[in-house]
Design a protein around this motif. Structure first.
Motif, mmCIF file in Angstrom:
data_model
loop_
_atom_site.group_PDB
_atom_site.id
_atom_site.type_symbol
_atom_site.label_atom_id
_atom_site.label_comp_id
_atom_site.label_asym_id
_atom_site.label_seq_id
_atom_site.Cartn_x
_atom_site.Cartn_y
_atom_site.Cartn_z
ATOM 1 N N PHE A 350 28.740 39.488 45.391
ATOM 2 C CA PHE A 350 30.053 39.805 45.961
ATOM 3 C C PHE A 350 30.522 41.202 45.558
ATOM 4 C CE2 PHE A 350 30.757 35.087 46.466
ATOM 5 C CZ PHE A 350 30.905 35.126 47.843
ATOM 6 N N GLU A 351 30.174 41.636 44.359
ATOM 7 C CA GLU A 351 30.502 43.005 43.966
ATOM 8 C C GLU A 351 29.797 44.000 44.881
ATOM 9 O OE1 GLU A 351 31.576 43.789 39.348
ATOM 10 O OE2 GLU A 351 29.472 43.361 39.792
ATOM 11 N N GLU A 352 28.524 43.773 45.134
ATOM 12 C CA GLU A 352 27.765 44.670 46.014
ATOM 13 C C GLU A 352 28.364 44.677 47.414
ATOM 14 O OE1 GLU A 352 23.845 43.118 45.807
ATOM 15 O OE2 GLU A 352 23.414 43.955 43.819
ATOM 16 N N LEU A 353 28.765 43.504 47.893
ATOM 17 C CA LEU A 353 29.352 43.409 49.227
ATOM 18 C C LEU A 353 30.659 44.198 49.298
ATOM 19 C CD1 LEU A 353 29.255 42.036 52.056
ATOM 20 C CD2 LEU A 353 30.612 40.189 51.058
ATOM 21 N N ALA A 354 31.499 44.064 48.266
ATOM 22 C CA ALA A 354 32.788 44.768 48.258
ATOM 23 C C ALA A 354 32.587 46.277 48.261
ATOM 24 C CB ALA A 354 33.610 44.335 47.046
ATOM 25 N N ARG A 355 31.584 46.751 47.532
ATOM 26 C CA ARG A 355 31.334 48.200 47.475
ATOM 27 C C ARG A 355 30.807 48.728 48.814
ATOM 28 N NH1 ARG A 355 29.346 47.144 42.084
ATOM 29 N NH2 ARG A 355 27.223 46.984 42.893
ATOM 30 N N GLY A 360 38.272 48.167 57.337
ATOM 31 C CA GLY A 360 38.577 47.296 58.466
ATOM 32 C C GLY A 360 37.581 46.179 58.683
ATOM 33 N N GLN A 361 36.529 46.147 57.879
ATOM 34 C CA GLN A 361 35.493 45.124 58.034
ATOM 35 C C GLN A 361 35.853 43.899 57.210
ATOM 36 O OE1 GLN A 361 31.235 46.297 57.741
ATOM 37 N NE2 GLN A 361 31.089 44.736 56.144
ATOM 38 N N GLY A 362 35.351 42.753 57.629
ATOM 39 C CA GLY A 362 35.509 41.542 56.837
ATOM 40 C C GLY A 362 36.280 40.470 57.570
ATOM 41 N N PRO A 363 36.245 39.247 57.060
ATOM 42 C CA PRO A 363 36.944 38.129 57.683
ATOM 43 C C PRO A 363 38.435 38.163 57.363
ATOM 44 C CG PRO A 363 35.866 37.395 55.689
ATOM 45 C CD PRO A 363 35.468 38.838 55.887
ATOM 46 N N PRO A 364 39.227 37.360 58.075
ATOM 47 C CA PRO A 364 40.681 37.360 57.836
ATOM 48 C C PRO A 364 41.099 36.635 56.574
ATOM 49 C CG PRO A 364 40.110 35.773 59.543
ATOM 50 C CD PRO A 364 38.840 36.517 59.221
ATOM 51 N N ILE A 365 40.194 35.899 55.945
ATOM 52 C CA ILE A 365 40.506 35.206 54.690
ATOM 53 C C ILE A 365 39.430 35.559 53.663
ATOM 54 C CG2 ILE A 365 41.644 33.329 55.925
ATOM 55 C CD1 ILE A 365 39.222 31.567 55.349
ATOM 56 N N PRO A 366 39.700 35.386 52.368
ATOM 57 C CA PRO A 366 38.711 35.776 51.355
ATOM 58 C C PRO A 366 37.461 34.900 51.404
ATOM 59 C CG PRO A 366 40.893 35.446 50.376
ATOM 60 C CD PRO A 366 40.954 34.904 51.761
ATOM 61 N N HIS A 367 36.335 35.501 51.001
ATOM 62 C CA HIS A 367 35.160 34.686 50.702
ATOM 63 C C HIS A 367 35.481 33.836 49.469
ATOM 64 C CE1 HIS A 367 32.904 36.920 53.653
ATOM 65 N NE2 HIS A 367 33.064 38.056 53.005
ATOM 66 N N ARG A 368 34.704 32.750 49.302
ATOM 67 C CA ARG A 368 35.020 31.819 48.219
ATOM 68 C C ARG A 368 33.778 31.352 47.486
ATOM 69 N NH1 ARG A 368 38.977 27.280 50.715
ATOM 70 N NH2 ARG A 368 37.146 26.012 50.282
ATOM 71 N N VAL A 369 33.966 31.024 46.227
ATOM 72 C CA VAL A 369 32.982 30.266 45.459
ATOM 73 C C VAL A 369 33.494 28.835 45.378
ATOM 74 C CG1 VAL A 369 31.808 29.981 43.253
ATOM 75 C CG2 VAL A 369 32.315 32.274 44.113
ATOM 76 N N GLU A 370 32.642 27.896 45.766
ATOM 77 C CA GLU A 370 33.021 26.485 45.718
ATOM 78 C C GLU A 370 32.603 25.865 44.385
ATOM 79 O OE1 GLU A 370 34.810 24.697 47.997
ATOM 80 O OE2 GLU A 370 35.029 26.630 48.989
ATOM 81 N N HIS A 371 33.480 25.127 43.796
ATOM 82 C CA HIS A 371 33.301 24.391 42.544
ATOM 83 C C HIS A 371 33.444 25.318 41.334
ATOM 84 C CE1 HIS A 371 32.139 21.111 45.077
ATOM 85 N NE2 HIS A 371 31.024 21.724 45.469
ATOM 86 N N GLY A 387 37.730 40.457 44.910
ATOM 87 C CA GLY A 387 38.670 39.800 45.809
ATOM 88 C C GLY A 387 38.196 38.457 46.314
ATOM 89 N N VAL A 388 37.374 37.781 45.526
ATOM 90 C CA VAL A 388 36.807 36.493 45.908
ATOM 91 C C VAL A 388 37.677 35.357 45.368
ATOM 92 C CG1 VAL A 388 34.785 34.979 45.701
ATOM 93 C CG2 VAL A 388 34.489 37.448 46.008
ATOM 94 N N ALA A 389 37.902 34.335 46.179
ATOM 95 C CA ALA A 389 38.677 33.170 45.756
ATOM 96 C C ALA A 389 37.750 32.117 45.153
ATOM 97 C CB ALA A 389 39.436 32.581 46.945
ATOM 98 N N VAL A 390 38.333 31.167 44.437
ATOM 99 C CA VAL A 390 37.599 30.031 43.881
ATOM 100 C C VAL A 390 38.270 28.751 44.346
ATOM 101 C CG1 VAL A 390 37.156 28.719 41.762
ATOM 102 C CG2 VAL A 390 36.555 31.142 41.879
ATOM 103 N N SER A 391 37.458 27.846 44.849
ATOM 104 C CA SER A 391 37.920 26.520 45.249
ATOM 105 C C SER A 391 37.345 25.516 44.265
ATOM 106 C CB SER A 391 37.445 26.207 46.675
ATOM 107 O OG SER A 391 37.660 24.844 46.993
ATOM 108 N N ALA A 392 38.222 24.875 43.492
ATOM 109 C CA ALA A 392 37.773 23.968 42.428
ATOM 110 C C ALA A 392 38.355 22.575 42.630
ATOM 111 C CB ALA A 392 38.192 24.523 41.070
ATOM 112 N N GLN A 393 37.765 21.614 41.926
ATOM 113 C CA GLN A 393 38.177 20.214 42.036
ATOM 114 C C GLN A 393 38.411 19.676 40.628
ATOM 115 O OE1 GLN A 393 34.981 21.247 43.502
ATOM 116 N NE2 GLN A 393 36.368 22.093 45.021
ATOM 117 N N PRO A 394 39.644 19.777 40.140
ATOM 118 C CA PRO A 394 39.898 19.424 38.735
ATOM 119 C C PRO A 394 39.589 17.988 38.388
ATOM 120 C CG PRO A 394 41.957 19.836 39.928
ATOM 121 C CD PRO A 394 40.849 20.290 40.809
#
Length: 541
Positions: A350-355, A360-371, A387-394
């Protein structure tokens, strides 16, 4: 168009401009007014229906940001092996189902966990053959990353000693090279591919009942996530579309796409978020590893029980290429990563992708890491910078803490690092992973806040430095979720003009003792301005 007023309540709006109120008015699909009782009643007019909340708490509708909704809706009608205390109990339930099922009919079950048995032992095909030899059987472990099949199911799937391990998975074998019946990750799909498909009517019925169950839990939005291989994608996405065409969706639904369909999505010009207030195209789902329970999560240091270092399900050069293609075409990706080695490699990708991203490129919502069940501090910082989000399941930490202590020891301090994620500025959203776990969000809130089992153990919480406060945990199910999906202009908080998705609770979660959070009951759920669930004093609305 009717107007509904809720008054005399403790309304937590999650709107920083007006965080608290005593009354709220709904007109049509939207919130009309929020504030003091007198002001809201005046704005609603004399013909409004008025409900006295008698001090009850109100919150925005909850999001389940990671649920296998299609699968969960269907497995509710299958053999539930949750709560088994032993292998004998497990086999007794299977045998009971076999006795009452026509010969040759598939038996599908789920939710077993050998680690919860008095004598933990992995079941195999011979165990299943002993009680159900004349039915093809496949039973998913609770984490969905491991399943056990009987001999008849293996034979129908063409699995024998000569069958190679499939991509992203494995076939467990005995000392003679014969399949034991245990299938790991992508190996499950060898049997799953031959299972009979439910009819469209069966799927629609199950999903509508599932939506009603969500309302009883106060959930008004879901991200329906695909399983490894995405074999169910066509049926699931088709079902969502048919329900939308018929006006029968009563959730805000994002339907994820399997990563295996990236090329088709790009060719069609699909972008994440396409749709309306009821159904939208979700993220592309990829997998880097398996699960902690199955010891297939990919870790930097080997498991203490000698089971190795897990499974890498997808070469990272391939993941980099998929990320770049998706990003350039406006498609968000959400990547399953449980072990810290997976998290480390993803942070780099994701760091490489951001660099490399062009303006103007990219999706309208952040990429995510699941779990993101195990992340080192340096990788959390890198995800934040990218700028990556995390989706977790406590809720998983309650089930996993003892297993992690046994298999990882002190490295467990890097597991479920919720507070570190929030403090680093990583967008954090919560879900349930149902049917892997109970979809009740209040079990998740309680787990994130206490990091303890329902009996209060361990005292003070498991690795308590990572505990969240109640407001942070609630935000991960509401306002933070809406923001991560780019919909915070219309959802996630209670403010005039926003869509009216809200819940009324039997207690105020911001005022009760943390141990009481898990028992929170939803007494009223409003979705899109309409009452979808009413209980207690509100029954009959």
């Amino acid at each position: 168009m009717s107007t509904l007023v809720l008054r005399n309540g403790r309304i937590h709006t999650l709107d920083p401009n007006q965080p608290a109120a005593t009354a709220l008015a709904v007109h049509g699909r939207r919130i009309l007014a929020v504030g003091a009782d007198a002001d809201v009643l005046d704005a609603a007019g004399p013909r409004a229906t008025v409900l006295d909340l008698e001090g009850r708490a109100v919150l925005p509708g909850f999001w389940d940001c990671h649920i296998h909704f299609y699968d969960w809706a269907l497995v509710r009608f299958r053999l539930d092996l949750g709560g088994c205390a032993s292998l004998e109990d497990f086999l007794a339930r299977l045998g009971g189902r076999a006795v009452h099922s026509p010969l040759g009919e598939w038996i599908m079950g789920h939710n077993w966990n050998e680690n919860a048995w008095a004598e933990p032992r992995m079941p195999d095909r011979r165990d299943l053959d002993g009680v159900a030899p004349d039915h093809p059987v496949i039973l998913w472990r609770a984490d969905l990353h491991l399943a056990v099949a009987n001999s008849l199911a293996l034979r129908l799937a063409g699995i024998d000693a000569d069958t190679p391990d499939p991509p992203k998975g494995a076939i467990a074998r005995d000392e003679h090279g014969q399949p034991t019946g245990v299938l790991l990750d992508g190996g499950i799909n060898l049997v799953k591919a031959i299972l009979p498909d439910p009819s469209p009517d069966e799927v629609a019925h199950a999903m509508e009942l599932g939506m009603a169950a969500m309302h009883r839990l106060g959930i008004t939005a879901v991200h329906d996530i695909r399983l490894m291989g995405g074999l169910e994608h066509r049926s699931a996405f088709g079902a969502w579309q048919r329900l939308r065409e018929a006006g029968r969706i009563s959730l805000r639904a994002f339907a994820a796409l399997p990563g295996e369909r990236l090329e088709e999505a790009v060719a069609l010009g699909l972008r994440t978020g396409l749709g309306d207030d009821y159904l939208r195209v979700g993220a592309l789902k990829y997998f880097t590893d398996g699960s902690m329970g199955a010891r297939t999560a990919w870790v930097l240091e080997p498991y203490l029980d000698g089971s190795g270092s897990g499974l890498c399900c997808m070469p990272f050069e391939e993941i980099r290429q998929c990320l770049a293609t998706a990003d350039a075409n406006g498609l968000a990706v959400t990547v399953h990563a449980i072990g810290d080695r997976s998290g480390n490699a993803l942070a780099t990708a994701f760091e490489e992708l951001a660099r490399a991203r062009k303006p103007g490129q990219g999706p309208p919502i952040p990429h995510r890491v699941e779990h993101a069940q195990m992340l080192r501090p340096e990788d959390i910082a890198r995800l934040a910078r990218a700028g990556v989000a995390v989706s977790a399941q406590p809720i998983h930490l309650v089930d996993d803490m003892d297993m992690i202590d046994r298999s990882l020891g002190e490295l467990g301090r890097h597991c479920y690092p919720f507070r570190s994620l929030v403090e680093a500025g990583v967008p954090l959203v919560f879900g349930s992973d149902a049917p892997v776990a109970d979809p009740n969000p209040w079990l998740g809130v309680c787990a994130a806040v206490t990091r303890a089992r329902p009996d209060g153990a361990p005292e003070g919480g498991w690795h308590p430095a990572q505990r969240l406060d109640v407001a942070q945990a609630v935000a991960a199910y509401t306002s933070s979720a809406a923001k991560a999906y780019g919909l915070d202009d219309r959802l996630g908080s209670l403010a005039p003009g926003k869509l009216a998705d809200l819940v009324v609770l039997d207690r105020d979660p911001l005022a009760v003792d943390a141990a009481e959070l898990a028992g929170t009951t939803v007494e009223l759920t409003v979705f899109d301005g309409a009452v979808r669930h009413a209980d207690g004093d509100f029954a009959g609305l």
